[in-house]
Design a protein around this motif. Structure first.
Motif, PDB file in Angstrom:
ATOM      1  N   GLU A 260       0.726  -1.518  -0.149  1.00 11.05           N
ATOM      2  CA  GLU A 260      -0.050  -0.280   0.002  1.00 11.05           C
ATOM      3  C   GLU A 260       0.897   1.196  -0.198  1.00 11.05           C
ATOM      4  O   GLU A 260       1.813   1.541   1.256  1.00 11.05           O
ATOM      5  CB  GLU A 260      -0.813   0.746   1.464  1.00 11.05           C
ATOM      6  N   ILE A 261       0.467   2.275  -0.894  1.00 13.10           N
ATOM      7  CA  ILE A 261       1.497   3.654  -0.528  1.00 13.10           C
ATOM      8  C   ILE A 261       1.118   4.619  -1.370  1.00 13.10           C
ATOM      9  O   ILE A 261      -0.296   4.630  -1.726  1.00 13.10           O
ATOM     10  CB  ILE A 261       2.274   3.234  -2.016  1.00 13.10           C
ATOM     11  N   ALA A 262       0.880   5.851   0.431  1.00 16.83           N
ATOM     12  CA  ALA A 262       0.057   7.425  -0.261  1.00 16.83           C
ATOM     13  C   ALA A 262       0.644   7.838  -0.840  1.00 16.83           C
ATOM     14  O   ALA A 262       2.371   8.118  -0.658  1.00 16.83           O
ATOM     15  CB  ALA A 262      -0.238   6.961   1.447  1.00 16.83           C
ATOM     16  N   VAL A 263      -0.341   8.957  -1.971  1.00 17.83           N
ATOM     17  CA  VAL A 263       0.678   9.046  -2.355  1.00 17.83           C
ATOM     18  C   VAL A 263      -0.374  10.715  -2.432  1.00 17.83           C
ATOM     19  O   VAL A 263      -1.575  10.967  -2.743  1.00 17.83           O
ATOM     20  CB  VAL A 263       0.472   8.822  -4.129  1.00 17.83           C
ATOM     21  N   ASP A 264       0.675  11.870  -2.049  1.00 20.62           N
ATOM     22  CA  ASP A 264       0.415  13.178  -2.233  1.00 20.62           C
ATOM     23  C   ASP A 264      -0.649  13.302  -3.690  1.00 20.62           C
ATOM     24  O   ASP A 264       0.147  13.448  -4.182  1.00 20.62           O
ATOM     25  CB  ASP A 264       1.116  13.995  -1.438  1.00 20.62           C
ATOM     26  N   VAL A 271       7.158   7.454 -10.237  1.00 18.78           N
ATOM     27  CA  VAL A 271       7.961   8.086  -9.821  1.00 18.78           C
ATOM     28  C   VAL A 271       8.067   6.283  -9.008  1.00 18.78           C
ATOM     29  O   VAL A 271       9.224   5.243  -9.194  1.00 18.78           O
ATOM     30  CB  VAL A 271       8.558   8.281  -9.073  1.00 18.78           C
ATOM     31  N   ILE A 272       7.012   5.933  -9.279  1.00 18.18           N
ATOM     32  CA  ILE A 272       7.412   4.634  -7.919  1.00 18.18           C
ATOM     33  C   ILE A 272       7.026   3.310  -8.572  1.00 18.18           C
ATOM     34  O   ILE A 272       8.061   2.614  -8.676  1.00 18.18           O
ATOM     35  CB  ILE A 272       5.652   4.254  -7.657  1.00 18.18           C
ATOM     36  N   PHE A 273       6.794   3.535 -10.235  1.00 22.69           N
ATOM     37  CA  PHE A 273       6.636   2.559 -11.098  1.00 22.69           C
ATOM     38  C   PHE A 273       7.975   1.894 -11.292  1.00 22.69           C
ATOM     39  O   PHE A 273       8.773   1.113 -11.482  1.00 22.69           O
ATOM     40  CB  PHE A 273       6.204   2.666 -12.141  1.00 22.69           C
ATOM     41  N   ASP A 274       8.679   3.628 -11.836  1.00 25.20           N
ATOM     42  CA  ASP A 274      10.439   3.371 -12.501  1.00 25.20           C
ATOM     43  C   ASP A 274      11.453   3.416 -10.700  1.00 25.20           C
ATOM     44  O   ASP A 274      11.958   2.112 -10.878  1.00 25.20           O
ATOM     45  CB  ASP A 274      10.812   4.801 -11.766  1.00 25.20           C
ATOM     46  N   GLN A 275      10.848   3.283  -9.556  1.00 24.85           N
ATOM     47  CA  GLN A 275      11.386   3.030  -8.565  1.00 24.85           C
ATOM     48  C   GLN A 275      11.236   1.053  -8.288  1.00 24.85           C
ATOM     49  O   GLN A 275      12.330   0.479  -7.487  1.00 24.85           O
ATOM     50  CB  GLN A 275      11.012   3.516  -7.379  1.00 24.85           C
ATOM     51  N   LEU A 276      10.407   1.022  -8.451  1.00 21.30           N
ATOM     52  CA  LEU A 276       9.648  -0.773  -8.211  1.00 21.30           C
ATOM     53  C   LEU A 276      10.941  -1.470  -9.819  1.00 21.30           C
ATOM     54  O   LEU A 276      11.349  -2.309  -8.713  1.00 21.30           O
ATOM     55  CB  LEU A 276       8.164  -0.830  -8.195  1.00 21.30           C
TER      56      LEU A 276
END
Lengths: 312, 257
Positions: A260-264, A271-276
């Motif tokens: 579960e990732i909270a996104v402001d 960015v999330i997909f790149d880092q994952l």
């Protein structure tokens, strides 16, 4: 053009001392599709009860299409159709008799009542059940029967108190479609619901009541703009022992294969997909954790309670 | 609402009430007729033949007007108390409350339905009584007026009971502990001239005595009490009861929180 509903400083104290409404002020314009939201015991049903004359107000002013309920409630009642939360028809009466009787209470001649009864019973899929006692209907049919009953005098304002509670998804969708249709034809609709998705899909404006006061009154669009954070759920292709860290984001592991990732507001999902991807984590699906409006609703209600010292 | 619309609402209520008691006719129309037929057989034919005359008539002829009136009173009352309380209990009364139908039309509709049931049962009981006695009505208009006013009065009384009632027990308490003793001690089965003077005075405090005697006057031409006093008294009770009932409905007593 008068507002459909104009409520000023409305208060209600029940016999046992419970203060259900505490100076509520609210205006609903003609033609609106308005959601009245709030937690249980917030004062929604009391407000509807006062509008429909089932509850006596303690203080305040209420005008319905310009008619003051203190001086001309009879006229004001002609404008309103009410679909209550609980079934409130005679279970031994036949479906069509319930509808035609209701038309009679509004002074509609029998011939017109029969014509309209056929029109609305067909529209809501109850025509085949017209000669059956209402106790034999399913829960969803009983809800639709109450909608037909509320519409039989073709009111300018339809008030629905949790109309889709306990109704299956398919039926709920068909009821939404029907309500949208009659709203487009000019009927003002006020809806209370616990399904916030329902309010988001149907309504243009929203009022949130808590502890008998209006804590928010705006358009759904504006309300959603206030959303600052949204939580997304990521289903992973392979289980992980330790959740990955992503700079600037809060990551929580709910089980081995779910994050579960909270996104402001304003933060990028890329960015999330790149880092994952860099960390070798493969995502097979992604969804929003909960209804966006629900998150806002909870935060608004919580902040209003915090402002009152956490009273519930 | 215009007067025409109010008439539609009134007609709707009457139609609904008549449909209700005719739909359950085995519970509403047949039992009182069987009960009264048994009264005719037991008190009139079997025991009555040993009693001899009362009020100048054989006992059977004397008791028939009282029994007809008893069935009218019981059925008018029980129809409204049961129908209106059931509507409150099931919350279907809200159908009327949210509508623009004025309180007096709601009262007239329910009372009209109750009075109709009382009159229909009274009519059937009268027909059955013809199997036991020859009826020669002495004052037809007095008879009609009294039975009409009585059915209206007890329908209103039933409605007041239903307004206050919170449970089904509450709608049987008044008929059992008030209405039945008043009816039995209201001169249905005897002339109060048989009672000692003190009990005659006590009996005269019972409004049912005036109704039964006024009706008996209409049918047989005899009465224990002055017919004009009786008629005036019944009318006065109707006006007072209607005023109380209307006040309670307007205030939403026990219905609006």
């Amino acid at each position: 053009m008068p507002a459909a509903i104009e409520i000023k400083s409305l208060s209600k104290v029940y016999g046992n001392g419970f203060k259900a409404l505490n100076g509520l002020s609210l205006t609903v314009e003609q033609g609106d599709f308005y959601a009245l939201l709030g937690p249980n015991g917030a004062g929604k049903s009391t407000t509807i009860g006062i509008l429909s004359s089932l509850v006596k107000k303690t203080d305040g002013k209420v005008r319905i299409f310009g008619c003051d309920i203190d001086t001309d409630f009879s006229k004001a009642k002609e404008f309103i159709g009410v679909v209550p939360q609980e079934f409130n028809f005679n279970m031994f009466e036949k479906v069509e008799d319930i509808i035609i009787n209701q038309a009679g209470y509004y002074g509609l001649p029998r011939a017109i009542a029969k014509e309209r009864s056929e029109k609305y019973l067909k529209k809501l899929g109850l025509w085949d059940k017209r000669a059956e006692p209402s106790r034999g209907l399913s829960g969803g049919m009983k809800r639709r029967l109450m909608i037909v009953r509320a519409l039989i005098h073709e009111p300018k304002l339809l008030i629905l108190d949790e109309p889709t509670a306990g109704v299956d998804i398919e039926l709920r969708r068909s009821m939404w479609q029907f309500l949208t249709e009659i709203n487009e034809q000019g009927t003002t609709i006020i809806l209370t619901t616990h399904y916030l998705e329902e309010a988001e899909s149907l309504c243009r404006n929203v009022g949130i009541i808590n502890n008998g006061e209006l804590v928010e009154n705006t358009s759904i669009k504006n309300l959603l703009k206030q959303l600052t954070k949204e939580t997304f759920v990521f289903d992973l292709a392979a289980p992980l022992d330790v959740p990955p860290t992503i700079d600037g984001y809060t990551v929580e592991k709910t089980d081995n294969a779910t994050l579960e990732i909270a996104v402001d507001k304003g933060q990028s999902l890329n960015v999330i997909f790149d880092q994952l991807t860099q960390k070798g984590v493969s995502v097979i699906s992604m969804r929003s954790k909960s209804n966006r409006l629900e998150e806002l609703f909870v935060s608004l209600v919580e902040s209003s309670q915090a402002g009152k010292g956490g009273a519930s | 609402m215009t007067p025409k619309q109010q008439y539609v609402a009134f007609e709707t209520l009457i139609r609904k009430e008549v449909r209700r008691f005719t739909r359950i006719w085995v519970q509403t129309l047949i039992p009182p007729v069987i009960t009264m037929a048994l009264y005719f057989v037991v008190f009139g034919a079997l025991i009555g033949s040993r009693i001899g005359e009362m009020g100048g008539f054989d006992y059977m002829s004397f008791v028939v007007p009282g029994l007809i009136m008893m069935s009218v009173i019981n059925n008018s009352y029980s129809n409204v108390v049961s129908s209106f309380f059931s509507a409150k209990f099931s919350k279907s009364i809200e159908e009327l409350q949210v509508s623009p139908t004025p309180s007096y039309i709601i009262m007239l509709g329910y009372v009209g339905g109750g009075a109709l049931r009382g009159l229909i049962v009274g009519g059937i009981v009268t027909t059955v009584s013809l199997l036991f006695v020859d009826l020669h009505i002495q004052h037809i208009w007095v008879t009609i007026l009294v039975v009409l006013l009585t059915s209206i009065l007890f329908s209103i009384a039933g409605m007041i009971n239903a307004i206050f009632a919170k449970s089904f027990d509450d709608i049987s308490i008044i008929p059992t502990f008030v209405l039945t003793p008043m009816t039995y001690l209201g001169g249905v089965f005897y002339s109060i001239s048989l009672l000692p003077e003190f009990w005659q005075g006590v009996s005269k405090l019972n409004p049912v005595l005036y109704m039964v005697n006024a009706f008996r006057y209409g049918m047989l031409g005899v009465s224990d009490v002055n017919i004009y006093v009786s008629l005036a008294g019944i009318m006065m009770f109707v006006v007072i009861a209607a005023g109380v009932c209307l006040y309670l409905l307007e205030r939403g007593k026990k219905m609006r929180t």
